[in-house]
Every structure is written in C-alpha cells, then in structure tokens.
Design a protein around this motif. Structure first.
Motif, PDB file in Angstrom:
ATOM      1  N   GLU A  20       0.833  -1.084   0.112  1.00  0.00           N
ATOM      2  CA  GLU A  20      -0.113   0.036  -0.173  1.00  0.00           C
ATOM      3  C   GLU A  20       0.617   1.230  -0.058  1.00  0.00           C
ATOM      4  O   GLU A  20       2.132   1.308   0.362  1.00  0.00           O
ATOM      5  N   PRO A  21       0.353   2.434  -0.640  1.00  0.00           N
ATOM      6  CA  PRO A  21       1.236   3.427  -0.732  1.00  0.00           C
ATOM      7  C   PRO A  21       2.067   4.068   0.634  1.00  0.00           C
ATOM      8  O   PRO A  21       3.068   4.332   0.734  1.00  0.00           O
ATOM      9  N   ALA A  22       1.099   3.901   1.889  1.00  0.00           N
ATOM     10  CA  ALA A  22       1.822   4.209   2.981  1.00  0.00           C
ATOM     11  C   ALA A  22       3.275   3.309   3.268  1.00  0.00           C
ATOM     12  O   ALA A  22       3.875   3.877   4.120  1.00  0.00           O
ATOM     13  N   HIS A  23       3.217   2.138   2.966  1.00  0.00           N
ATOM     14  CA  HIS A  23       4.397   1.304   3.288  1.00  0.00           C
ATOM     15  C   HIS A  23       5.384   1.032   2.198  1.00  0.00           C
ATOM     16  O   HIS A  23       6.112   0.454   2.324  1.00  0.00           O
ATOM     17  N   ARG A  24       5.160   1.993   1.134  1.00  0.00           N
ATOM     18  CA  ARG A  24       6.299   1.842   0.160  1.00  0.00           C
ATOM     19  C   ARG A  24       7.438   2.449   0.308  1.00  0.00           C
ATOM     20  O   ARG A  24       7.439   3.914   0.860  1.00  0.00           O
ATOM     21  N   LYS A  25       8.579   1.995  -0.035  1.00  0.00           N
ATOM     22  CA  LYS A  25       9.879   2.411   0.172  1.00  0.00           C
ATOM     23  C   LYS A  25      10.601   2.660  -1.158  1.00  0.00           C
ATOM     24  O   LYS A  25      10.736   1.510  -1.968  1.00  0.00           O
TER      25      LYS A  25
END
Length: 198
Positions: free
Chosen positions: A54-59
C-alpha cells in the motif's frame, strides 16, 4: 593421452549439463514461490507469488543501472523520473519468460503514453541469445544486461525467481511484485491502480 582427452571432455560436458539444469530449475513455472536447485534457496514472504504494498508502506528501491542489452549504452531507473515503471526480470532460457514477452510488449505500447515505462533485467543469459530474443520479438523497451545478478540484488525487493515483474509507482517504490509469469489483466489492473494512486 587419448583417454585423458576423452575423460576431460566428458567431465566438461557433465559440468555444462549441470549448469543448464541449475538455470532451468530456477525458472518459476508454477504458482509456488520457492526456488531451489543451485547454491541457495529463496522463499517469498509467506510463500506468496504476488506481493502488494500500500502507498503508506512503500519505500523507493535503490538506484538501478547498467549496460543496455542491445546497445551497451548506460541505462538507469533514474532515466524514467516521474514515470511509473514496470521492471521485468527475464532470461531467454526461461519458458515462462518467452510466454509472457508478447503481453509485456503489448502492455508497454498500451500504457507508455500514460506515463509508464518498461525496463527489463536480463539475468544469467548468453548475451547473443538474449539479443536475438529481443530482436525476434520486436521488444523496443530497454533491458539491462545483468549476467551475475549484482544489479538486480540492489533492488532489495523479492526478485529471486525468474520471471519476476515489479510495478513501481511514480516515486519508484514497489507497488506490486509478481514472483511468477504475469497475466495481462492483472498487470493492467496494477498499472491503473498505481497511476490512480498518484
């Protein structure tokens, strides 16, 4: 002397066959995400073959660059700044890679005007065979030639199965990783989602 030559030739042939067998066992043909057969074994997180972030967990992935397979000119992920990027790890020796090549090319042509780039990583391949593969299929997006896998390792995402396809968002963060041959419908859906996220 003749016996030594025959014995040495037989040993070399056996070693070559073993290398080919190892390469072929690494080619992911099924729905499991376990790679065995050489000096290491890879199991994806939880045995998954599709991993989503999910976008919040992407690096962001680490910088990726190398010689382009056909031209030998430098190519880098940074060349596609601001674009979503589909990264495909492939080898001309891999049956599923041959099977998915046409759908990857079609999807590239259908999405490039929407801000999507494609970048191949050619792994553990004879360069001449890989170039023939690209030429015969008319593949017109670049591939990094990475025989040893050193450049691929820099991505720090699960990529140890061939084929692997990674959909990166516009910030070059992994959104979806496919640890198997990808299907056209799911790849288009993943690209649409990444473009909508931004």
């Amino acid at each position: 002397m003749a016996w030594w030559t025959f014995s040495a030739a037989r040993t070399a042939a056996a070693a070559t066959a073993a290398v080919i067998a190892v390469a072929l066992t690494g080619c992911a043909t099924g729905k499991d995400a376990v790679r065995q057969g050489d000096t290491w074994q890879f199991v994806s997180p939880g045995g998954q073959t599709v991993i989503t972030y999910e976008p919040a967990h992407r690096k962001p992935v680490a910088p990726l660059s190398g010689p382009e397979l056909v031209t030998d000119k430098p190519v880098a992920l940074a060349d596609f700044a601001g674009k979503a990027v589909v990264v495909n790890v492939w080898g001309s020796w891999c049956g599923p890679c041959r099977g998915e090549a046409d759908l990857l090319l079609r999807t590239f042509h259908q999405t490039r005007d929407r801000g999507v780039a494609f970048l191949g990583i050619n792994l553990r391949d004879d360069r001449g065979s890989a170039r023939d593969f690209v030429t015969d299929r008319g593949i017109d997006y670049p591939s990094i030639y990475d025989f040893t896998g050193a450049r691929l390792a820099a991505l720090t995402t699960p990529t140890s199965v061939v084929p692997t396809t990674i959909v990166l968002d516009r910030a070059h963060r992994p959104a979806v990783v496919y640890l198997r041959a990808v299907e056209a419908v799911e790849l288009k859906a993943a690209i649409d989602k990444v473009l909508a996220d931004q």
